[in-house]
Write an enzyme that holds these catalytic residues in place. Structure first.
Site, PDB file in Angstrom:
ATOM      1  CB  ILE A 139       2.556  49.551 -32.885  1.00 13.43           C
ATOM      2  CG1 ILE A 139       3.113  48.345 -33.651  1.00 13.43           C
ATOM      3  CG2 ILE A 139       3.199  49.661 -31.508  1.00 13.43           C
ATOM      4  CD1 ILE A 139       4.617  48.362 -33.870  1.00 13.43           C
ATOM      5  CE  LYS A 163      -6.899  31.730 -16.373  1.00 18.11           C
ATOM      6  NZ  LYS A 163      -7.064  30.326 -16.776  1.00 18.11           N
ATOM      7  NE  ARG A 214      -4.409  47.897 -26.874  1.00 21.01           N
ATOM      8  CZ  ARG A 214      -4.546  46.841 -27.675  1.00 21.01           C
ATOM      9  NH1 ARG A 214      -5.662  46.616 -28.295  1.00 21.01           N
ATOM     10  NH2 ARG A 214      -3.545  46.002 -27.846  1.00 21.01           N
ATOM     11  CE1 TYR A 237      -7.991  34.894 -18.317  1.00 18.81           C
ATOM     12  CE2 TYR A 237      -5.965  36.115 -17.871  1.00 18.81           C
ATOM     13  CZ  TYR A 237      -6.606  34.998 -18.369  1.00 18.81           C
ATOM     14  OH  TYR A 237      -5.858  33.976 -18.921  1.00 18.81           O
ATOM     15  CG  ASN A 243     -18.234  26.116 -23.604  1.00 22.47           C
ATOM     16  OD1 ASN A 243     -17.237  26.314 -24.300  1.00 22.47           O
ATOM     17  ND2 ASN A 243     -18.744  27.041 -22.807  1.00 22.47           N
ATOM     18  CB  ILE A 295     -16.098  23.855 -16.712  1.00 23.12           C
ATOM     19  CG1 ILE A 295     -16.004  25.350 -17.014  1.00 23.12           C
ATOM     20  CG2 ILE A 295     -15.138  23.055 -17.580  1.00 23.12           C
ATOM     21  CD1 ILE A 295     -14.651  25.956 -16.632  1.00 23.12           C
ATOM     22  CG  PHE A 327      -4.022  28.982 -29.104  1.00 27.17           C
ATOM     23  CD1 PHE A 327      -3.182  28.474 -30.086  1.00 27.17           C
ATOM     24  CD2 PHE A 327      -3.508  29.916 -28.206  1.00 27.17           C
ATOM     25  CE1 PHE A 327      -1.854  28.874 -30.175  1.00 27.17           C
ATOM     26  CE2 PHE A 327      -2.189  30.333 -28.283  1.00 27.17           C
ATOM     27  CZ  PHE A 327      -1.359  29.807 -29.256  1.00 27.17           C
TER      28      PHE A 327
HETATM   29  P1  NAD Z   1      -9.000  29.421 -26.141  1.00 29.62           P
HETATM   30  O1  NAD Z   1     -10.187  30.334 -26.047  1.00 29.62           O
HETATM   31  O2  NAD Z   1      -8.497  29.057 -27.482  1.00 29.62           O
HETATM   32  O3  NAD Z   1      -9.310  28.083 -25.343  1.00 29.62           O
HETATM   33  C1  NAD Z   1     -10.244  28.005 -24.295  1.00 29.62           C
HETATM   34  C2  NAD Z   1     -11.134  26.803 -24.572  1.00 29.62           C
HETATM   35  O4  NAD Z   1     -12.025  26.648 -23.469  1.00 29.62           O
HETATM   36  C3  NAD Z   1     -12.009  26.967 -25.823  1.00 29.62           C
HETATM   37  O5  NAD Z   1     -11.943  25.792 -26.601  1.00 29.62           O
HETATM   38  C4  NAD Z   1     -13.413  27.204 -25.275  1.00 29.62           C
HETATM   39  O6  NAD Z   1     -14.425  26.723 -26.153  1.00 29.62           O
HETATM   40  C5  NAD Z   1     -13.339  26.433 -23.965  1.00 29.62           C
HETATM   41  N1  NAD Z   1     -14.265  26.923 -22.940  1.00 29.62           N
HETATM   42  C6  NAD Z   1     -14.462  28.209 -22.559  1.00 29.62           C
HETATM   43  N2  NAD Z   1     -15.375  28.269 -21.575  1.00 29.62           N
HETATM   44  C7  NAD Z   1     -15.764  26.982 -21.327  1.00 29.62           C
HETATM   45  C8  NAD Z   1     -16.702  26.395 -20.439  1.00 29.62           C
HETATM   46  N3  NAD Z   1     -17.443  27.149 -19.606  1.00 29.62           N
HETATM   47  N4  NAD Z   1     -16.853  25.048 -20.449  1.00 29.62           N
HETATM   48  C9  NAD Z   1     -16.131  24.268 -21.313  1.00 29.62           C
HETATM   49  N5  NAD Z   1     -15.239  24.774 -22.187  1.00 29.62           N
HETATM   50  C10 NAD Z   1     -15.061  26.121 -22.196  1.00 29.62           C
HETATM   51  O7  NAD Z   1      -7.852  30.076 -25.250  1.00 29.62           O
HETATM   52  P2  NAD Z   1      -6.320  29.698 -25.045  1.00 29.62           P
HETATM   53  O8  NAD Z   1      -5.521  30.886 -25.409  1.00 29.62           O
HETATM   54  O9  NAD Z   1      -6.012  28.388 -25.649  1.00 29.62           O
HETATM   55  O10 NAD Z   1      -6.254  29.563 -23.446  1.00 29.62           O
HETATM   56  C11 NAD Z   1      -6.232  28.315 -22.781  1.00 29.62           C
HETATM   57  C12 NAD Z   1      -5.924  28.550 -21.305  1.00 29.62           C
HETATM   58  O11 NAD Z   1      -4.650  29.139 -21.143  1.00 29.62           O
HETATM   59  C13 NAD Z   1      -6.921  29.472 -20.604  1.00 29.62           C
HETATM   60  O12 NAD Z   1      -7.152  28.971 -19.301  1.00 29.62           O
HETATM   61  C14 NAD Z   1      -6.181  30.789 -20.536  1.00 29.62           C
HETATM   62  O13 NAD Z   1      -6.629  31.578 -19.463  1.00 29.62           O
HETATM   63  C15 NAD Z   1      -4.756  30.311 -20.342  1.00 29.62           C
HETATM   64  N6  NAD Z   1      -3.751  31.294 -20.759  1.00 29.62           N
HETATM   65  C16 NAD Z   1      -3.601  31.628 -22.068  1.00 29.62           C
HETATM   66  C17 NAD Z   1      -2.601  32.544 -22.425  1.00 29.62           C
HETATM   67  C18 NAD Z   1      -2.362  32.934 -23.872  1.00 29.62           C
HETATM   68  O14 NAD Z   1      -1.406  33.656 -24.130  1.00 29.62           O
HETATM   69  N7  NAD Z   1      -3.160  32.485 -24.828  1.00 29.62           N
HETATM   70  C19 NAD Z   1      -1.789  33.121 -21.453  1.00 29.62           C
HETATM   71  C20 NAD Z   1      -1.989  32.771 -20.129  1.00 29.62           C
HETATM   72  C21 NAD Z   1      -2.954  31.838 -19.793  1.00 29.62           C
END
Ligand code: NAD
Length: 307
Positions: A202, A147, A265, A143, A33, A53, A12
């Site tokens: 909700i 981080k 929740r 989680y 991946n 990774i 995303f």
């Molecule tokens: P997402 O799941 O859409 O994206 C994560 C991507 O990483 C995916 O394309 C997945 O296939 C890939 N991936 C997962 N494990 C992997 C591995 N071992 N090797 C290679 N690729 C791998 O999630 P997102 O919401 O786009 O999140 C992206 C980043 O932002 C993450 O690090 C997440 O922790 C951080 N984040 C997101 C939010 C949010 O609101 N969505 C908030 C805070 C932090």
């Protein structure tokens, strides 16, 4: 023009970041991946490495071939619930996977490491609202623990190897391509419900608040982080939106939309909103897209997908 490796670029947020980098003329490779990411999210002009990774040898090959100057690390296990059920798996992906990338970056002379961290999961029920980067880090789930730990490793590698580090602590990111099961999935879920004319659920009173930041604003933070002062930055709007308020945005798009309230929740943070003043001062970043506009674009995107 920089050579930038975006991990998680099929996901995303990472796909929006990769897209913006390419638009600005940078050379981009995506490493993913495809565990939750999708091939169709990867921008056409990006090279793609289908690598995990946690695969150290695979990473060596990618770094040797693509020779990135900047590492933009978005790949992660993103489910807080899964981290509670499978803390070992979470740590393997989010701590050890990050260390693998740091080691490869140090070995191959990466100049700057940009990391997608989290605000909400680090600050929990924070004493100060909106929460600045100085808020005590008290993660409630593996989680957030992972981080926080990854952030410490990044600072260590930065000091040890002279690599610039920028940590971006996101609020609740929403927008096109979000998986309805993601961390801030509520916007994606409400979009699908509103389009299907189904009831929104909700949990609890709906008075709990979040800081919803649009994904294109978030991608701009990564862009500014390419040149901006290294450091740790919150990336949020500073605006607190209740889940009831969020529902009202969708009710404005579909006036027959219904809502029901279920039990709250367990363990849910009640108020979460970030102060992004430091990102504004040091990176020149601030959120520009209003919640109504962002939700409108997200809703239209889900509609265009035939959802
Ligand atoms: P997402 O799941 O859409 O994206 C994560 C991507 O990483 C995916 O394309 C997945 O296939 C890939 N991936 C997962 N494990 C992997 C591995 N071992 N090797 C290679 N690729 C791998 O999630 P997102 O919401 O786009 O999140 C992206 C980043 O932002 C993450 O690090 C997440 O922790 C951080 N984040 C997101 C939010 C949010 O609101 N969505 C908030 C805070 C932090």
């Amino acid at each position: 023009m920089k050579r930038i490796l975006v991990t998680g670029g099929a996901g995303f947020i990472g796909s929006h970041v990769a897209e913006l980098f390419i638009k600005q003329g940078h050379a981009v490779a995506v490493l993913d991946n495809l565990s939750s990411g999708k091939r169709e999210n990867i921008p056409q002009d990006a090279e793609f490495y289908h690598v995990d990774i946690t695969d150290k040898e695979g990473l060596q090959k990618v770094f040797a071939e693509f020779k990135p100057q900047v590492l933009n690390h978005h790949a992660a296990q993103i489910s807080v619930n899964r981290s509670v059920r499978e803390p070992h798996f979470d740590a393997e992906q989010n701590i050890l996977g990050t260390i693998n990338l740091l080691e490869a970056s140090a070995r191959h002379g990466v100049e700057r490491f940009i990391f997608a961290s989290t605000g909400g999961a680090l600050y929990g029920d924070a004493p100060t609202i909106p929460s600045s980067e100085d808020t005590p880090v008290v993660p409630l789930a593996p989680y957030g623990i992972a981080k926080a730990s990854a952030e410490h490793y990044i600072r260590f590698f930065s000091a040890e190897h002279g690599m610039d580090a920028v940590v971006l602590r996101y609020a609740n990111v929403y927008g096109p391509r979000q998986d309805p099961h993601g961390e801030a999935g509520v916007v994606a879920i409400f979009s699908l419900k509103a389009l299907a004319d189904e009831e929104c659920v909700i949990y609890g009173t709906g008075k709990q608040t979040r800081d919803f930041v649009y994904v294109k604003d978030v991608a701009r933070a990564s862009l500014l982080a390419l040149e901006g002062k290294p450091g740790t930055y919150n990336v949020g709007t500073g605006t607190e939106t209740s889940i009831n308020g969020l529902f009202a945005e969708f009710a404005a798009l579909n006036d027959s939309l219904k809502v029901s309230h279920h039990d709250a929740r367990a363990g849910e943070v009640f108020r979460s909103v970030l102060n992004a003043g430091r990102a504004n001062a040091n990176l020149g970043w601030q959120a520009q897209i209003s919640l109504s506009d962002g939700i409108g674009e997200t809703y239209q995107w889900f509609k265009s997908q035939g959802s």
